[in-house]
Scaffold this active site. Structure first.
Site, PDB file in Angstrom:
ATOM      1  N   HIS A  90       0.823  -1.208   0.000  1.00  0.00           N
ATOM      2  CA  HIS A  90       0.000   0.000   0.000  1.00  0.00           C
ATOM      3  C   HIS A  90       0.863   1.266   0.000  1.00  0.00           C
ATOM      4  O   HIS A  90       0.463   2.303   0.528  1.00  0.00           O
ATOM      5  CB  HIS A  90      -0.976  -0.004   1.180  1.00  0.00           C
ATOM      6  CG  HIS A  90      -2.082  -1.000   1.006  1.00  0.00           C
ATOM      7  ND1 HIS A  90      -3.198  -0.769   0.237  1.00  0.00           N
ATOM      8  CD2 HIS A  90      -2.215  -2.272   1.465  1.00  0.00           C
ATOM      9  CE1 HIS A  90      -3.983  -1.826   0.255  1.00  0.00           C
ATOM     10  NE2 HIS A  90      -3.403  -2.755   0.986  1.00  0.00           N
ATOM     11  N   ASP A 141       2.695  -4.513  -9.366  1.00  0.00           N
ATOM     12  CA  ASP A 141       2.472  -5.883  -9.808  1.00  0.00           C
ATOM     13  C   ASP A 141       2.945  -6.085 -11.242  1.00  0.00           C
ATOM     14  O   ASP A 141       3.675  -7.034 -11.546  1.00  0.00           O
ATOM     15  CB  ASP A 141       0.988  -6.239  -9.700  1.00  0.00           C
ATOM     16  CG  ASP A 141       0.502  -6.269  -8.269  1.00  0.00           C
ATOM     17  OD1 ASP A 141       1.338  -6.136  -7.350  1.00  0.00           O
ATOM     18  OD2 ASP A 141      -0.713  -6.417  -8.056  1.00  0.00           O
ATOM     19  N   SER A 184      -9.523 -21.175 -20.660  1.00  0.00           N
ATOM     20  CA  SER A 184      -8.640 -21.376 -19.516  1.00  0.00           C
ATOM     21  C   SER A 184      -8.821 -22.775 -18.963  1.00  0.00           C
ATOM     22  O   SER A 184      -9.950 -23.274 -18.865  1.00  0.00           O
ATOM     23  CB  SER A 184      -8.926 -20.346 -18.419  1.00  0.00           C
ATOM     24  OG  SER A 184      -8.193 -20.649 -17.241  1.00  0.00           O
ATOM     25  N   GLY A 216      -7.034 -15.155  -6.528  1.00  0.00           N
ATOM     26  CA  GLY A 216      -7.523 -14.352  -5.420  1.00  0.00           C
ATOM     27  C   GLY A 216      -6.663 -14.402  -4.177  1.00  0.00           C
ATOM     28  O   GLY A 216      -7.101 -14.016  -3.100  1.00  0.00           O
ATOM     29  N   ALA A 217      -5.394 -14.846  -4.322  1.00  0.00           N
ATOM     30  CA  ALA A 217      -4.531 -15.007  -3.158  1.00  0.00           C
ATOM     31  C   ALA A 217      -3.605 -13.814  -2.933  1.00  0.00           C
ATOM     32  O   ALA A 217      -2.858 -13.778  -1.968  1.00  0.00           O
ATOM     33  CB  ALA A 217      -3.691 -16.279  -3.290  1.00  0.00           C
ATOM     34  N   SER A 275      -2.146 -12.865  -9.848  1.00  0.00           N
ATOM     35  CA  SER A 275      -2.635 -13.662 -10.968  1.00  0.00           C
ATOM     36  C   SER A 275      -3.180 -12.761 -12.080  1.00  0.00           C
ATOM     37  O   SER A 275      -3.021 -13.068 -13.263  1.00  0.00           O
ATOM     38  CB  SER A 275      -3.713 -14.631 -10.496  1.00  0.00           C
ATOM     39  OG  SER A 275      -4.794 -13.944  -9.884  1.00  0.00           O
ATOM     40  N   TYR A 305      -9.856  -1.403  -0.876  1.00  0.00           N
ATOM     41  CA  TYR A 305      -8.618  -0.948  -1.515  1.00  0.00           C
ATOM     42  C   TYR A 305      -8.764   0.484  -2.047  1.00  0.00           C
ATOM     43  O   TYR A 305      -7.950   1.360  -1.749  1.00  0.00           O
ATOM     44  CB  TYR A 305      -8.267  -1.916  -2.650  1.00  0.00           C
ATOM     45  CG  TYR A 305      -6.969  -1.621  -3.362  1.00  0.00           C
ATOM     46  CD1 TYR A 305      -5.800  -2.283  -2.999  1.00  0.00           C
ATOM     47  CD2 TYR A 305      -6.906  -0.708  -4.397  1.00  0.00           C
ATOM     48  CE1 TYR A 305      -4.603  -2.036  -3.662  1.00  0.00           C
ATOM     49  CE2 TYR A 305      -5.722  -0.452  -5.056  1.00  0.00           C
ATOM     50  CZ  TYR A 305      -4.583  -1.122  -4.687  1.00  0.00           C
ATOM     51  OH  TYR A 305      -3.409  -0.855  -5.342  1.00  0.00           O
TER      52      TYR A 305
END
Length: 391
Positions: free
Chosen positions: A30, A167, A63, A117-118, A122, A217
């Site tokens: 952050h 990221d 996918s 979602g970890a 991703s 967020y």
């Protein structure tokens, strides 16, 4: 029959395969959207995409990780909620077309081994793999940095997540055996050797899924922007929150009218300082000091920034109870997801066993443990392509 042939038929036409890693942020959460410092590392897990060009103007997004398959024309690349995961590659192709990059259609088959979602990027892995593969197929003259910025733009404008650039930068620029010290405002960076001695990086997934767009967020980002507007008139040179030093903060913090916003800014400013001190510790081969900064970071994210939650706090508490663990903290945006831990290799089995037991007892959830290695950034797979998961 392999997955590639199953989905692409006889595979007439050239099929090329690309890979983009996930990332773990070692310290500095952050701080990126305030222009501050972060210290991520690319991982050797990630997203593979096999891509074959079509000439009929149609796109197929498939996918191995999801049941739904999305097919659309170039005119139908706009965001649609019902397209789910496929909005990530769709958004990349849409933004590339806005820049004049024309792809005559394509079949894109994705496979990922990053837990969804970890908090291990991703989404950035998918967007960077897509952007890099389309650039390679079309031969368009876009630099890796431009692809990184475009992938962030997809998140911000197409998907509505006001993320920083960390990221995408780590996924694009990662280097095996190194962290990446990045100043997000200027994009100045350098590689930092991960001199950890006998200690290993262990990622623990709380298996509490987090959804960035649905989390707080964006609220945290708005709080930081509001707080900086309160103190900027009292700073002579700072033009973004990430440039405010600890000494300057001590002088101007009294101008923050909201206690909540004061806590948010205090985390960002001290976290930036921790990132720089952590880098010094790694470069001098001092994992003990680095572990201490990790612990301080988590406490700040929990107490000041309030983005951890019960599951992440319990994981960190239980990790630090185990002999051989010298550092533990949440990683990523929080609100669920993973922790990153520094554990002596002689105690890895005990660490996993005890944290698993105690976390299940306290939360009713079963965690997952990953001892991935660091890896290189986005690239085409040329040698050994037959070993890819879907070949």
């Amino acid at each position: 029959m392999g997955l590639l042939e199953q989905h692409f038929g006889s595979c007439s036409g050239e099929v090329r395969v690309f890979f983009a890693p996930g990332r773990v942020n070692l310290i500095g959460d952050h701080t990126d959207y305030s222009g501050g410092y972060v210290l991520p590392a690319a991982l050797d897990c990630g997203t593979w995409v096999a891509i074959r060009q079509r000439e009929d103007g149609r796109f197929r997004f498939i996918s191995t990780n999801f049941d739904d398959q999305v097919e659309c024309s170039a005119a139908e690349l706009a965001y649609r909620t019902e397209d789910g995961w496929a909005n990530y590659p769709k958004g990349v192709i849409w933004h590339l077309r806005e820049r004049g990059v024309e792809l005559s259609g394509g079949d894109l088959l994705f496979h990922g081994n990053i837990p969804n979602g970890a908090g291990l990027s991703s989404s950035a892995s998918i967007t960077m793999a897509t952007a890099f593969s389309v650039r390679s197929l079309t031969g368009v003259d876009l630099s890796l940095m431009e692809l990184i910025r475009l992938s962030q733009q997809v998140e911000n404008e197409y998907l509505g997540v006001n993320c920083g650039i960390m990221d995408q930068f780590a996924v694009g620029m990662g280097r095996s055996g190194h962290g990446l010290l990045l100043r997000c405002k200027t994009l100045d960076y350098r590689y930092v050797p991960l001199t950890l001695g006998d200690y290993r990086i262990v990622i623990v997934n709380s298996n509490k899924r987090r959804e960035l767009a649905a989390s707080k967020y964006n609220e945290r980002r708005a709080e930081c922007e509001a707080g900086f507007r309160m103190i900027q008139p009292h700073l002579s040179e700072a033009d973004h929150l990430g440039s405010v030093s600890v000494d300057q903060w001590r002088e101007v913090s009294r101008h923050i009218s909201s206690e909540t916003i004061r806590r948010r800014l205090e985390h960002v400013i001290y976290e930036n300082e921790r990132v720089l001190r952590s880098t010094e510790a790694l470069e001098s081969g001092d994992p003990i000091a680095f572990g201490r900064y990790m612990q301080e970071s988590h406490e700040s994210l929990s107490r000041l920034y309030e983005v951890t939650g019960t599951e992440l706090d319990v994981l960190v508490e239980e990790a630090l109870r185990v002999k051989g663990c010298i550092g533990a903290r949440m990683t990523g945006a929080g609100f669920g997801g993973c922790t990153v831990n520094l554990v002596h290799e002689a105690h890895l089995d005990t660490f996993c066993r005890q944290v698993n037991k105690r976390f299940r007892e306290r939360t009713g959830r079963t965690p997952a443990f990953y001892c991935w290695q660091t890896g290189d950034g986005v690239r085409e797979i040329i040698q050994g392509v037959e070993a890819c998961p879907f070949w």
